[in-house]
Design an enzyme around this catalytic site. Structure first.
Site, PDB file in Angstrom:
ATOM      1  N   TYR A  12       0.838  -1.212   0.000  1.00  0.00           N
ATOM      2  CA  TYR A  12       0.000   0.000   0.000  1.00  0.00           C
ATOM      3  C   TYR A  12       0.868   1.255   0.000  1.00  0.00           C
ATOM      4  O   TYR A  12       0.580   2.227  -0.688  1.00  0.00           O
ATOM      5  CB  TYR A  12      -0.925   0.002   1.227  1.00  0.00           C
TER       6      TYR A  12
ATOM      7  N   PHE B 258     -10.556  20.298 -24.182  1.00  0.00           N
ATOM      8  CA  PHE B 258     -11.104  18.955 -24.247  1.00  0.00           C
ATOM      9  C   PHE B 258     -12.326  18.945 -23.337  1.00  0.00           C
ATOM     10  O   PHE B 258     -12.437  19.756 -22.420  1.00  0.00           O
ATOM     11  CB  PHE B 258     -10.067  17.910 -23.821  1.00  0.00           C
ATOM     12  N   THR B 259     -13.249  18.039 -23.591  1.00  0.00           N
ATOM     13  CA  THR B 259     -14.521  18.062 -22.869  1.00  0.00           C
ATOM     14  C   THR B 259     -14.341  18.073 -21.352  1.00  0.00           C
ATOM     15  O   THR B 259     -14.922  18.904 -20.651  1.00  0.00           O
ATOM     16  CB  THR B 259     -15.362  16.839 -23.270  1.00  0.00           C
TER      17      THR B 259
ATOM     18  N   ASP C 238      -0.763  19.140 -21.258  1.00  0.00           N
ATOM     19  CA  ASP C 238      -1.531  17.901 -21.284  1.00  0.00           C
ATOM     20  C   ASP C 238      -0.837  16.985 -22.282  1.00  0.00           C
ATOM     21  O   ASP C 238      -0.924  17.168 -23.493  1.00  0.00           O
ATOM     22  CB  ASP C 238      -2.978  18.178 -21.718  1.00  0.00           C
TER      23      ASP C 238
ATOM     24  N   LYS D 130      -3.728   6.598 -22.735  1.00  0.00           N
ATOM     25  CA  LYS D 130      -3.248   6.958 -24.069  1.00  0.00           C
ATOM     26  C   LYS D 130      -1.718   6.877 -24.099  1.00  0.00           C
ATOM     27  O   LYS D 130      -1.146   6.099 -24.848  1.00  0.00           O
ATOM     28  CB  LYS D 130      -3.727   8.364 -24.437  1.00  0.00           C
TER      29      LYS D 130
ATOM     30  N   ARG E 111     -17.674  14.006 -32.419  1.00  0.00           N
ATOM     31  CA  ARG E 111     -16.894  15.104 -31.860  1.00  0.00           C
ATOM     32  C   ARG E 111     -17.428  16.389 -32.491  1.00  0.00           C
ATOM     33  O   ARG E 111     -16.835  16.962 -33.388  1.00  0.00           O
ATOM     34  CB  ARG E 111     -15.402  14.940 -32.164  1.00  0.00           C
TER      35      ARG E 111
ATOM     36  N   PHE F  46     -22.661  13.857 -24.088  1.00  0.00           N
ATOM     37  CA  PHE F  46     -22.253  12.914 -25.125  1.00  0.00           C
ATOM     38  C   PHE F  46     -21.975  11.526 -24.541  1.00  0.00           C
ATOM     39  O   PHE F  46     -22.013  10.530 -25.251  1.00  0.00           O
ATOM     40  CB  PHE F  46     -21.022  13.427 -25.887  1.00  0.00           C
TER      41      PHE F  46
END
Length: 482
Positions: free
Chosen positions: A80, A132-133, A223, A266, A389, A455
């Site tokens: 942990y 970005f959303t 990002d 990603k 999109r 969305f």
């Protein structure tokens, strides 16, 4: 891969890997696809994967892992606190990005939540090359606003400009002059502008943005979720960087950033994420939030097995022969569709092939969500699941009025090392057929509309019985063929 030339015939992308584990796919009948898309409310997010043939919804968390990643997962230390697995990942972050402090999180949007809670307050302004959303949603939930200052060329659907994701530096200066630097929580650069076709920014542009931020003592946040694609484009498109290695370009970008965050779903081809910085004050400010919302500082909501895979995956991202496979498959698909008149975003970007739904379905008004309608129609005739999109990915303003997006795109994501070229050619074939029969496709209207991130969860119905007509035409042309 880019240096391999075919002596006979047309050049096609050449995979620099071999397949050793396979997963069975299923292509259901068009009758079942019609039932499935209706059950999903014409929202491809709500389709069951059992009804999907090629899942091109996203590249997030669905990239293929390498043999070395899978092997590394067996070495995980599941303590942990003080896990050796975390120490490996932390060391790899320092090695690649040159950042001393690393905060783990379970994925990219968790990092956005931590950053927004740490630095965004009522009245804050966050300039971005493009939103970005989830990045926008977190900023607004904490009382801030987003200023999109991408260069004008970035909003041209078709172009030959290599870096449509560049930030407009003059617009950045104007925002600072208008509001004052104290109102700017941070400047966010997205490596590979997701919502406008995965378009990259150049290293030179990042240097210019960094200079402005440094002059006004404003934090520059990168990002890096789609960094791999952006690295490839800098290496191949930016003349000053063609003799630099991928590692050198990465370190140059990292050195220009005060904070880097990423989704390892990603970047790294596993499931997790993290924030890194050399600023101890930033680290200490965010540390408590990570512990509160994500988990202890040596796992941050991630499985230790995934952390082992991320460590290897980040190392593999520094290999040009690994990161070029996605962009080259995408470029192949874009060029093939363009050759046959299908309107696509150019130049080919990262993440996936992006189809211009506004032109593809020019007879469908934007108020009837052409990108969503195209996603529904393509699934119906192919079993290929893409992602809208466009305007559905936006949300209404405070008065309930529709916020029309700059572009209406159908994104056909290209998960890394997942599809074969014959599968990509199948998708191309069905897109071409649909384009020839595009007048049969109509619009959509909401029947269930959540106020935030609609969305993901919203359901829509067709404005006419166009899907039945499309099925009839498909059966006339293909017979019993799936």
């Amino acid at each position: 891969m880019s240096n391999v030339k075919f002596y006979y015939g047309e050049n096609v992308p050449l995979e620099m890997h071999k397949v050793r584990i396979v997963q069975k796919l299923n292509l259901v009948s068009i009758e079942r696809r019609l039932e499935a898309i209706k059950e999903a409310g014409n929202n491809t997010f709500l389709l069951k994967n059992r009804d999907v043939f090629m899942d091109m919804l996203t590249d997030s968390g669905v990239n293929a892992m390498s043999d070395k990643q899978l092997a590394a997962m067996m070495e995980a230390d599941d303590s942990y606190a003080g896990s050796e697995t975390f120490s490996k990942l932390e060391s790899k972050i320092t090695e690649i990005f040159g950042k001393k402090y690393f905060l783990p999180a379970h994925q990219g949007r968790a990092c956005e939540n931590i950053l927004s809670q740490g630095f965004v307050k009522q009245g804050s302004i966050i300039p971005m090359n493009y939103h970005f959303t989830t990045s926008k949603a977190h900023v607004y939930l904490n009382g801030g606003t987003v200023e999109e200052i991408i260069i004008d060329e970035g909003l041209n659907v078709t172009s030959e400009y290599p870096f449509k994701g560049n930030m407009d530096v003059n617009k950045l200066k104007a925002i600072i002059a208008k509001h004052g630097p104290d109102k700017i929580a941070y400047v966010r650069l997205e490596a590979g502008t997701n919502l406008i076709g995965g378009q990259p920014f150049s290293l030179q542009n990042m240097k210019e943005v960094h200079t402005v931020c440094k002059d006004f003592d404003i934090m520059l946040v990168l990002d890096a979720s789609l960094l791999a694609d952006n690295l490839y484009f800098i290496k191949t498109r930016e003349e000053a960087c063609k003799n630099m290695s991928i590692r050198e370009i990465t370190r140059a970008m990292a050195d220009l950033s005060d904070v880097i965050y990423f989704s390892a779903r990603k970047l790294g081809c596993a499931r997790g994420g993290g924030i890194c910085t050399n600023n101890k004050d930033v680290y200490l400010k965010l540390r408590e939030l990570v512990t509160l919302y994500e988990g202890f500082l040596t796992y941050g909501g991630m499985s230790v097995r995934e952390m082992e895979a991320i460590t290897v995956g980040l190392d593999e991202t520094m290999d040009e022969n690994m990161i070029n496979q996605g962009p080259q498959f995408i470029e192949y698909m874009v060029n093939e569709l363009k050759k046959h008149g299908v309107p696509v975003v150019t130049p080919a970007g990262g993440l996936g092939c992006h189809i211009n739904a506004m032109e593809f379905l020019s007879h469908v008004p934007q108020s009837q969500y052409p990108a969503g309608a195209l996603a529904s129609a393509l699934y119906l005739v192919s079993g290929v699941r893409g992602m809208e999109r466009g305007t559905i990915s936006e949300q209404r303003d405070e008065n309930g009025n529709e916020t029309f997006s700059n572009m209406e795109l159908l994104r056909l994501a290209m998960p890394r090392r997942v599809f074969t070229l014959s599968q990509v050619n199948y998708a191309i074939d069905r897109v071409r057929w649909l384009y020839e029969n595009r007048k049969l496709v109509g619009g959509l209207t909401f029947v269930e509309e959540p106020p935030i991130l609609r969305f993901f969860f919203g359901k829509l119905s067709t404005v006419s019985d166009w899907q039945t007509e499309l099925v009839s035409k498909f059966k006339a042309d293909f017979g019993d063929n799936l």
